[in-house]
Motif scaffolding. Sequence first.
Motif, mmCIF file in Angstrom:
data_model
loop_
_atom_site.group_PDB
_atom_site.id
_atom_site.type_symbol
_atom_site.label_atom_id
_atom_site.label_comp_id
_atom_site.label_asym_id
_atom_site.label_seq_id
_atom_site.Cartn_x
_atom_site.Cartn_y
_atom_site.Cartn_z
ATOM 1 N N MET A 1 0.844 -1.200 0.000
ATOM 2 C CA MET A 1 0.000 0.000 0.000
ATOM 3 C C MET A 1 0.882 1.253 0.000
ATOM 4 S SD MET A 1 -2.929 1.633 0.165
ATOM 5 C CE MET A 1 -4.205 0.467 0.631
ATOM 6 N N ILE A 2 0.543 2.205 -0.833
ATOM 7 C CA ILE A 2 1.250 3.474 -0.880
ATOM 8 C C ILE A 2 0.786 4.353 0.285
ATOM 9 C CG2 ILE A 2 1.475 5.626 -2.182
ATOM 10 C CD1 ILE A 2 1.283 3.956 -4.733
ATOM 11 N N THR A 3 1.734 4.987 0.938
ATOM 12 C CA THR A 3 1.431 5.943 2.003
ATOM 13 C C THR A 3 2.039 7.289 1.630
ATOM 14 O OG1 THR A 3 1.410 4.239 3.714
ATOM 15 C CG2 THR A 3 1.722 6.512 4.437
ATOM 16 N N VAL A 4 1.257 8.361 1.745
ATOM 17 C CA VAL A 4 1.740 9.711 1.479
ATOM 18 C C VAL A 4 1.771 10.480 2.791
ATOM 19 C CG1 VAL A 4 1.403 11.852 0.211
ATOM 20 C CG2 VAL A 4 0.733 9.672 -0.832
ATOM 21 N N HIS A 5 2.947 10.971 3.154
ATOM 22 C CA HIS A 5 3.093 11.852 4.307
ATOM 23 C C HIS A 5 2.811 13.265 3.800
ATOM 24 C CE1 HIS A 5 4.781 8.649 6.816
ATOM 25 N NE2 HIS A 5 5.334 8.239 5.692
ATOM 26 N N HIS A 6 1.668 13.780 4.202
ATOM 27 C CA HIS A 6 1.070 14.968 3.578
ATOM 28 C C HIS A 6 0.983 16.117 4.577
ATOM 29 C CE1 HIS A 6 -1.738 17.545 1.452
ATOM 30 N NE2 HIS A 6 -2.657 17.370 2.389
ATOM 31 N N LEU A 7 1.566 17.261 4.192
ATOM 32 C CA LEU A 7 1.511 18.484 4.987
ATOM 33 C C LEU A 7 0.458 19.405 4.406
ATOM 34 C CD1 LEU A 7 2.904 20.205 7.258
ATOM 35 C CD2 LEU A 7 4.396 21.099 5.441
ATOM 36 N N ASN A 8 -0.364 19.982 5.271
ATOM 37 C CA ASN A 8 -1.428 20.856 4.778
ATOM 38 C C ASN A 8 -0.852 22.062 4.027
ATOM 39 O OD1 ASN A 8 -0.580 21.918 7.454
ATOM 40 N ND2 ASN A 8 -2.189 23.425 7.119
ATOM 41 N N ASN A 9 -1.594 22.533 3.031
ATOM 42 C CA ASN A 9 -1.206 23.684 2.210
ATOM 43 C C ASN A 9 0.218 23.563 1.674
ATOM 44 O OD1 ASN A 9 -3.661 25.018 2.393
ATOM 45 N ND2 ASN A 9 -3.097 26.094 4.250
ATOM 46 N N SER A 10 0.513 22.421 1.105
ATOM 47 C CA SER A 10 1.866 22.198 0.609
ATOM 48 C C SER A 10 1.852 21.539 -0.755
ATOM 49 C CB SER A 10 2.663 21.323 1.585
ATOM 50 O OG SER A 10 2.298 19.959 1.459
ATOM 51 N N ARG A 11 3.056 21.364 -1.289
ATOM 52 C CA ARG A 11 3.223 20.736 -2.587
ATOM 53 C C ARG A 11 2.701 19.301 -2.610
ATOM 54 N NH1 ARG A 11 7.400 24.209 -1.449
ATOM 55 N NH2 ARG A 11 8.558 25.174 -3.167
ATOM 56 N N SER A 12 2.599 18.678 -1.460
ATOM 57 C CA SER A 12 2.195 17.271 -1.425
ATOM 58 C C SER A 12 0.765 17.058 -1.902
ATOM 59 C CB SER A 12 2.374 16.687 -0.021
ATOM 60 O OG SER A 12 1.603 17.369 0.936
ATOM 61 N N GLN A 13 -0.030 18.134 -1.966
ATOM 62 C CA GLN A 13 -1.385 17.993 -2.504
ATOM 63 C C GLN A 13 -1.343 17.463 -3.932
ATOM 64 O OE1 GLN A 13 -4.191 18.448 -0.715
ATOM 65 N NE2 GLN A 13 -5.412 17.759 -2.462
ATOM 66 N N ARG A 14 -0.277 17.802 -4.665
ATOM 67 C CA ARG A 14 -0.156 17.336 -6.047
ATOM 68 C C ARG A 14 0.007 15.817 -6.123
ATOM 69 N NH1 ARG A 14 4.569 21.403 -7.972
ATOM 70 N NH2 ARG A 14 5.373 20.650 -5.990
#
Length: 220
Positions: A1-14
């Motif tokens: 399973m893929i896991t994304v460590h995601h920060l709010n209002n950041s480039r990771s939204q892409r």
Amino acid sequence: MITVHHLNNSRSQRVLWLLEEMGLPYEVVRYERDARTMLAPPELRAIHPLGKSPVLDDGPIRVAETGAVIEYLMDAHPGSPLKPAAGTEAARRYTYWLHYAEGSAMTPLLLKLIFGQLPNRAPGLMKPLVRGVSKKAQDSFIDPQIAAHTAYWEAELAKAPWFAGDAFSAADIMMSFPLEAAGSRAPYGDKPHITRFLKTIHARPAYQRALERGGPYAYA
């Protein structure tokens, strides 16, 4: 399973958006910025030494930096329509915009952010001086640079609906953040092609699903 460590209002939204476009299952581990400093929380440093996002885990494989994550996912799932066929003009444009997004486009935007915050962080007696230096740097260098880049985007999008050409690609996902970030500082009232591009991507179902997964996003 893929896991994304995601920060709010950041480039990771892409990255969330790309995964939704690809139809791949994934989990999101969300991190919130400090409300005062807007910096990532220390917990993110346990994932990446610099405390940056996005970071993608795919089993034992860990990849950081948005462009590198996109390239990894495209290589791991070959044949995606989000990457033009090798050797074509679309493929050359795709590679250019994929790297331009963070290499050239984000530099003046980051300078704008930094110089805009300098007066707020200066000691009381130094604020007038720092405010003057900040304004001079923005007026004489940073703002003209941003204007040059936005004019460039507008001209390119006048030639074709997407950055790589006639078909939507991961390069458009990559370019979305600088366009959204710049637009949050100065509306694109005189740039119909950028306005059309942003309106079109915001209406994509995968974009909307990514917002639901990632949480509030100031640039949408």
